[in-house]
Design a protein around this motif. Structure first.
Motif, PDB file in Angstrom:
ATOM      1  N   TRP A 220       0.820  -1.206   0.000  1.00 38.22           N
ATOM      2  CA  TRP A 220       0.000   0.000   0.000  1.00 38.22           C
ATOM      3  C   TRP A 220       0.862   1.268   0.000  1.00 38.22           C
ATOM      4  CZ3 TRP A 220      -5.442   1.063   1.675  1.00 38.22           C
ATOM      5  CH2 TRP A 220      -6.289   0.002   1.336  1.00 38.22           C
ATOM      6  N   PHE A 221       2.166   1.090   0.033  1.00 33.32           N
ATOM      7  CA  PHE A 221       3.087   2.216   0.083  1.00 33.32           C
ATOM      8  C   PHE A 221       3.969   2.225  -1.171  1.00 33.32           C
ATOM      9  CE2 PHE A 221       1.697   1.340   4.309  1.00 33.32           C
ATOM     10  CZ  PHE A 221       1.558   2.589   4.901  1.00 33.32           C
ATOM     11  N   THR A 222       4.592   3.352  -1.430  1.00 37.05           N
ATOM     12  CA  THR A 222       5.436   3.493  -2.610  1.00 37.05           C
ATOM     13  C   THR A 222       6.624   2.534  -2.529  1.00 37.05           C
ATOM     14  OG1 THR A 222       6.799   5.216  -1.597  1.00 37.05           O
ATOM     15  CG2 THR A 222       4.805   5.934  -2.782  1.00 37.05           C
ATOM     16  N   PRO A 223       7.248   2.205  -3.675  1.00 36.36           N
ATOM     17  CA  PRO A 223       8.411   1.302  -3.652  1.00 36.36           C
ATOM     18  C   PRO A 223       9.552   1.816  -2.770  1.00 36.36           C
ATOM     19  CG  PRO A 223       7.578   1.543  -5.885  1.00 36.36           C
ATOM     20  CD  PRO A 223       6.836   2.536  -5.054  1.00 36.36           C
ATOM     21  N   GLN A 224       9.596   3.133  -2.559  1.00 36.24           N
ATOM     22  CA  GLN A 224      10.674   3.702  -1.743  1.00 36.24           C
ATOM     23  C   GLN A 224      10.354   3.667  -0.245  1.00 36.24           C
ATOM     24  OE1 GLN A 224       9.119   5.539  -4.277  1.00 36.24           O
ATOM     25  NE2 GLN A 224      10.584   4.772  -5.802  1.00 36.24           N
TER      26      GLN A 224
ATOM     27  N   THR B 121      13.510   2.363   6.911  1.00 35.34           N
ATOM     28  CA  THR B 121      14.724   1.827   7.530  1.00 35.34           C
ATOM     29  C   THR B 121      15.959   2.706   7.327  1.00 35.34           C
ATOM     30  OG1 THR B 121      15.229   0.522   5.550  1.00 35.34           O
ATOM     31  CG2 THR B 121      13.904  -0.537   7.258  1.00 35.34           C
ATOM     32  N   GLY B 122      15.885   3.637   6.428  1.00 35.32           N
ATOM     33  CA  GLY B 122      17.096   4.379   6.060  1.00 35.32           C
ATOM     34  C   GLY B 122      17.326   5.658   6.827  1.00 35.32           C
ATOM     35  N   ARG B 123      16.535   5.934   7.841  1.00 29.94           N
ATOM     36  CA  ARG B 123      16.714   7.157   8.617  1.00 29.94           C
ATOM     37  C   ARG B 123      16.203   6.933  10.033  1.00 29.94           C
ATOM     38  NH1 ARG B 123      12.320   9.435   4.739  1.00 29.94           N
ATOM     39  NH2 ARG B 123      10.375   9.067   5.877  1.00 29.94           N
ATOM     40  N   ASP B 124      16.568   7.860  10.908  1.00 31.73           N
ATOM     41  CA  ASP B 124      16.113   7.772  12.299  1.00 31.73           C
ATOM     42  C   ASP B 124      14.727   8.371  12.447  1.00 31.73           C
ATOM     43  OD1 ASP B 124      18.517   6.651  12.965  1.00 31.73           O
ATOM     44  OD2 ASP B 124      19.351   8.448  13.898  1.00 31.73           O
TER      45      ASP B 124
ATOM     46  N   ALA C 225       5.011  -2.977   8.225  1.00 31.04           N
ATOM     47  CA  ALA C 225       6.075  -3.715   8.905  1.00 31.04           C
ATOM     48  C   ALA C 225       5.613  -4.131  10.289  1.00 31.04           C
ATOM     49  CB  ALA C 225       7.339  -2.859   9.004  1.00 31.04           C
ATOM     50  N   VAL C 226       6.324  -5.105  10.858  1.00 28.26           N
ATOM     51  CA  VAL C 226       6.053  -5.585  12.219  1.00 28.26           C
ATOM     52  C   VAL C 226       7.395  -5.725  12.935  1.00 28.26           C
ATOM     53  CG1 VAL C 226       5.064  -7.428  13.629  1.00 28.26           C
ATOM     54  CG2 VAL C 226       3.997  -6.830  11.445  1.00 28.26           C
ATOM     55  N   VAL C 227       7.479  -5.217  14.153  1.00 28.21           N
ATOM     56  CA  VAL C 227       8.709  -5.310  14.939  1.00 28.21           C
ATOM     57  C   VAL C 227       8.898  -6.736  15.431  1.00 28.21           C
ATOM     58  CG1 VAL C 227       9.855  -4.542  17.065  1.00 28.21           C
ATOM     59  CG2 VAL C 227       8.652  -2.888  15.609  1.00 28.21           C
ATOM     60  N   VAL C 228      10.119  -7.242  15.353  1.00 32.78           N
ATOM     61  CA  VAL C 228      10.448  -8.568  15.878  1.00 32.78           C
ATOM     62  C   VAL C 228      10.149  -8.578  17.385  1.00 32.78           C
ATOM     63  CG1 VAL C 228      12.362 -10.162  16.323  1.00 32.78           C
ATOM     64  CG2 VAL C 228      12.198  -8.973  14.105  1.00 32.78           C
TER      65      VAL C 228
ATOM     66  N   GLY D  53      16.017  -4.062   8.737  1.00 32.53           N
ATOM     67  CA  GLY D  53      15.320  -5.170   8.101  1.00 32.53           C
ATOM     68  C   GLY D  53      15.386  -5.087   6.597  1.00 32.53           C
ATOM     69  N   GLN D  54      14.985  -6.181   5.944  1.00 32.67           N
ATOM     70  CA  GLN D  54      14.980  -6.260   4.488  1.00 32.67           C
ATOM     71  C   GLN D  54      13.555  -6.183   3.975  1.00 32.67           C
ATOM     72  OE1 GLN D  54      17.170 -10.081   4.241  1.00 32.67           O
ATOM     73  NE2 GLN D  54      18.584  -8.970   2.933  1.00 32.67           N
TER      74      GLN D  54
END
Length: 300
Positions: A193-197, A203-206, A268-271, A291-292
């Motif tokens: 439901w979200f853009t490919p980015q 995951t790429g920022r705080d 996403a879901v947190v481990v 995560g990947q």
């Protein structure tokens, strides 16, 4: 008997919760930092799921009518025991966390402001007694079910102290991070439901923990995630650790008192093993997701 002289910011009775009752509309609830509660119970010889106290930020003071073995874990801050020595003179001493403490009859235990972490956990040999709901003594702040938040003047009962001896010495425990918190995530059911980015943005920022966070969820501040699909979902089941994204684009990580259904997408879901880190995350603290994306997992 234990008398609450001061409850601090929030003082709750919590055990390991009541998982498995979502179909009845009950969230799992229970200690947000279950690892810290288990450790506290181990230190005083209790079963892992015995009910203890969860204290937000500190500032609580408790008076014990009878001698007791207690342990304080989780957040780090000053723990002071005031009692009476052999000669009858009043005495005060600083106590260390993560080890059993012997509180004398009439002793007062004060837990000061947390220097790191957000939530303390206090276990008493025998556990805290309270009415149960679906086998749990946990307070649920979203629904209001379970024991009410404790107030000054409340009196708590404890169970029979276990025959097993408490742990004899200090036990190593995780120190709540003072700076950035790194938590692992897995792809959620609505990543598409979200853009490919979006995954890289996630995951790429705080992200920054919002002051509006509570036992329901950790609200995060940062650059909003962009949706690729408009409209809203019919309500669907939610799990602890779900990263739900409302129209603002700012994620909320659901914690133990979360609603059992929701209509916003979950990319996403947190481990589960990393949820205690979020339970101790302070407002203003930085969070980094690790995560990947689903595509990378599929080709691994």
């Amino acid at each position: 008997m234990i008398t609450v002289l001061s409850p601090g910011a929030q003082l709750l009775i919590e055990d390991l919760g009541r998982p498995g009752h979502a179909a009845m509309g009950l969230s799992p609830s229970g200690a947000l930092d279950a690892r810290a509660l288990r450790l506290a119970n181990r230190l005083v010889g209790n079963a892992p799921g015995a009910a203890g106290l969860e204290l937000l930020l500190g500032g609580a003071e408790l008076e014990f009518a009878a001698a007791a073995a207690v342990a304080v874990t989780g957040a780090r801050g000053p723990v002071t025991l005031a009692g009476t020595g052999r000669a009858g003179a009043a005495r005060r001493q600083e106590e260390a966390a993560n080890r059993p403490l012997a509180v004398p009859a009439g002793g007062r235990l004060r837990i000061g402001p947390a220097a790191s972490g957000l939530r303390y956990y206090l276990a008493v040999a025998g556990g805290i007694e309270a009415d149960t709901l679906m086998g749990s003594r946990s307070a649920d702040v979203l629904s209001g079910l379970g024991p009410a938040p404790l107030r000054a003047g409340d009196v708590l009962r404890t169970g029979q102290a276990p025959a097993a001896s408490p742990e004899p010495a200090w036990v190593p425990a995780a120190v709540p991070p003072a700076r950035r918190i790194a938590v692992r995530i897995q792809p959620g059911p609505r990543l598409d439901w979200f853009t490919p980015q979006a995954w890289q943005c996630l995951t790429g920022r705080d992200w920054t923990v919002s002051p509006e966070s509570n036992r329901v969820g950790v609200r995060l501040l940062g650059r909003p995630l962009e949706r690729a699909v408009g409209g809203e979902l019919p309500s669907e089941g939610m799990v602890t650790g779900a990263v739900q994204v409302p129209p603002s684009g700012l994620p909320t990580v659901f914690l133990a008192d979360h609603p059992v259904t929701g209509g916003y997408p979950v990319p996403a879901v947190v481990v589960p093993a990393d949820l205690p880190l979020l339970a101790q995350a302070r407002p203003g603290q930085q969070v980094r997701f690790l995560g990947q994306p689903k595509t990378a997992l599929a080709t691994a």
